[in-house]
Scaffold this motif. Structure first.
Motif, PDB file in Angstrom:
ATOM      1  N   LEU A 242      81.173  96.371 -53.845  1.00 48.03           N
ATOM      2  CA  LEU A 242      81.655  95.322 -53.068  1.00 48.03           C
ATOM      3  C   LEU A 242      83.097  94.949 -53.278  1.00 48.03           C
ATOM      4  N   GLU A 243      83.793  94.724 -52.499  1.00 43.06           N
ATOM      5  CA  GLU A 243      85.283  94.199 -52.520  1.00 43.06           C
ATOM      6  C   GLU A 243      85.315  92.797 -52.487  1.00 43.06           C
ATOM      7  N   GLY A 244      86.433  92.299 -52.912  1.00 47.00           N
ATOM      8  CA  GLY A 244      86.603  90.733 -53.463  1.00 47.00           C
ATOM      9  C   GLY A 244      87.117  90.167 -51.747  1.00 47.00           C
ATOM     10  N   ILE A 245      86.147  90.167 -50.909  1.00 47.32           N
ATOM     11  CA  ILE A 245      86.269  89.704 -49.521  1.00 47.32           C
ATOM     12  C   ILE A 245      86.158  88.111 -49.527  1.00 47.32           C
ATOM     13  N   SER A 246      87.340  87.608 -48.916  1.00 49.05           N
ATOM     14  CA  SER A 246      87.313  86.187 -48.876  1.00 49.05           C
ATOM     15  C   SER A 246      86.648  85.643 -47.402  1.00 49.05           C
TER      16      SER A 246
END
Length: 398
Positions: free
Chosen positions: A68-72
């Motif tokens: 998982l990416e640190g998506i905002s």
């Protein structure tokens, strides 16, 4: 053999920094350390010259989620849980590269879908892809419908099912066992909800993991959840928000490694300040975060094992953000030397690799960072990476 000349060596042990130090590296390990006179003249003449820089141990992040990416963006983030295995795997490989570039030479993945973390661990070990050394819990264990079940978690109910879930992770070559004692912080109510596992279930997880010689990481928030985690004897406490002073005393007395993951709280606060999100009210997040920081400082001052970890993949938290976690520990009140140790020596001990990595000592792996500046004087220098070495191999920080 390769000889490295360090302008300043911070070895991660907590001892004083050493100027004009030489490191001998052979077959990926540090085989010697000393001054110029300790080595042959021709070796010194051929040394890799980092005399203008600081050399320190590679960083270790004991809490990441590589899938998982640190998506905002909340809408985009929701779609990530439903992505196919192949795309998720490609994203994880991309995250590995980003992690190493930021100076993190070892990570511990604490749960994800499709066995992705085990796949990337195997690929790293076989040299198929470049990235940090990977340890993994495989699936995170929760009760049916419990926290993180939607991210490829292993749902189990009752002590017997918990034992089987632990054995499944061990069968899949997990390096540790991860389970979810509670959910996340509810910033509207400013609580951690109910304790999801019964005492008998939690104890069954820990007992079986210990029997199989696997350390145990537990996601726990709130006084009741953290106290139950300490009572059953976990190895690392992940998050630990919304606790009180008496609970920090128990953390110190237990000897557990506490990984408070400060970066996610900072990023959620940033999000609350810039978005109108009902579940992330700015004032409530700030209140929880300030309390969390104060408890971390109190525990550190009492002698607790505070370990840096990012929860990379959480809202707004990118892979490789260990530099920021270290800075936040200093903002909490830790001295720079202690903050650096929390991301090196103590982190290595927390994940069971204290004999291999975490300090710059003879017979340990040559995982090194070359930095511009002195992080003992300005902790922000930990981000000024000139070169990363993992097992003695140089990776450019382009």
């Amino acid at each position: 053999m390769m000889l490295i000349k360090a302008g300043l060596l911070i070895d991660g042990t907590g001892g004083p920094a050493q100027a004009a130090c030489y490191l001998a590296v052979k077959d990926g390990f540090i085989v010697g350390r000393g001054q110029a006179g300790d080595f042959a003249a021709d070796q010194v003449a051929a040394a890799v010259d980092y005399s203008a820089y600081t050399v320190m141990p590679g960083l270790i992040d004991p809490h990441v989620h590589l899938f998982l990416e640190g998506i905002s963006d909340q809408k985009v983030r929701t779609l990530r849980w439903k992505e196919d295995k192949e795309t998720t795997l490609i994203r994880a490989v991309k995250n590995l590269a980003l992690t190493l570039k930021q100076g993190v030479t070892t990570v511990r993945d604490l749960g994800g879908p499709y066995g992705i973390n085990s796949l990337v661990k195997k690929a790293i070990n076989q040299g198929v892809v470049s990235g940090p050394r990977v340890l993994t819990s495989r699936q995170a264990i929760s009760i049916t419908g419990g926290h993180f079940h939607y991210a490829g978690g292993r749902e189990a109910d009752g002590p017997d099912e918990m034992i089987k879930a632990v054995r499944e992770q061990a069968k899949g070559n997990a390096d540790c066992i991860k389970f979810m004692m509670t959910g996340c912080v509810n910033f509207v109510r400013q609580d951690a909800g109910f304790v999801e596992l019964s005492l008998a279930e939690a104890q069954a997880v820990v007992n079986e993991a210990q029997r199989l010689k696997k350390p145990v990481a537990v996601h726990a928030n709130g006084i009741d959840g953290v106290r139950q985690a300490l009572a059953v004897g976990v190895t690392t406490l992940e998050h630990g928000a919304l606790i009180d002073e008496d609970t920090t005393d128990l953390i110190t007395e237990s000897g557990v490694y506490w990984i408070p993951t400060l970066v996610p709280f900072e990023r959620m606060l940033d999000y609350g300040r810039t978005h109108q999100a009902k579940t992330l009210p700015e004032d409530n997040i700030e209140s929880v975060y300030l309390r969390h920081q104060s408890m971390v400082l109190r525990a550190f001052q009492a002698g607790a094992n505070i370990v840096a970890g990012t929860d990379a993949g959480a809202l707004g938290v990118m892979h490789g953000d260990m530099w920021r976690e270290i800075c936040l520990l200093v903002e909490c009140g830790l001295p720079p030397s202690a903050a650096l140790q929390s991301a090196t020596r103590l982190s290595a001990q927390a994940i069971g690799l204290g004999d291999e990595v975490g300090t710059v000592e003879t017979n340990k792996r040559a995982d090194l960072l070359v930095l511009k500046g002195n992080p003992l004087k300005d902790i922000a220098c930990v981000r000024n990476i000139v070169k990363v070495l993992k097992d003695g191999k140089e990776y450019p920080n382009d």
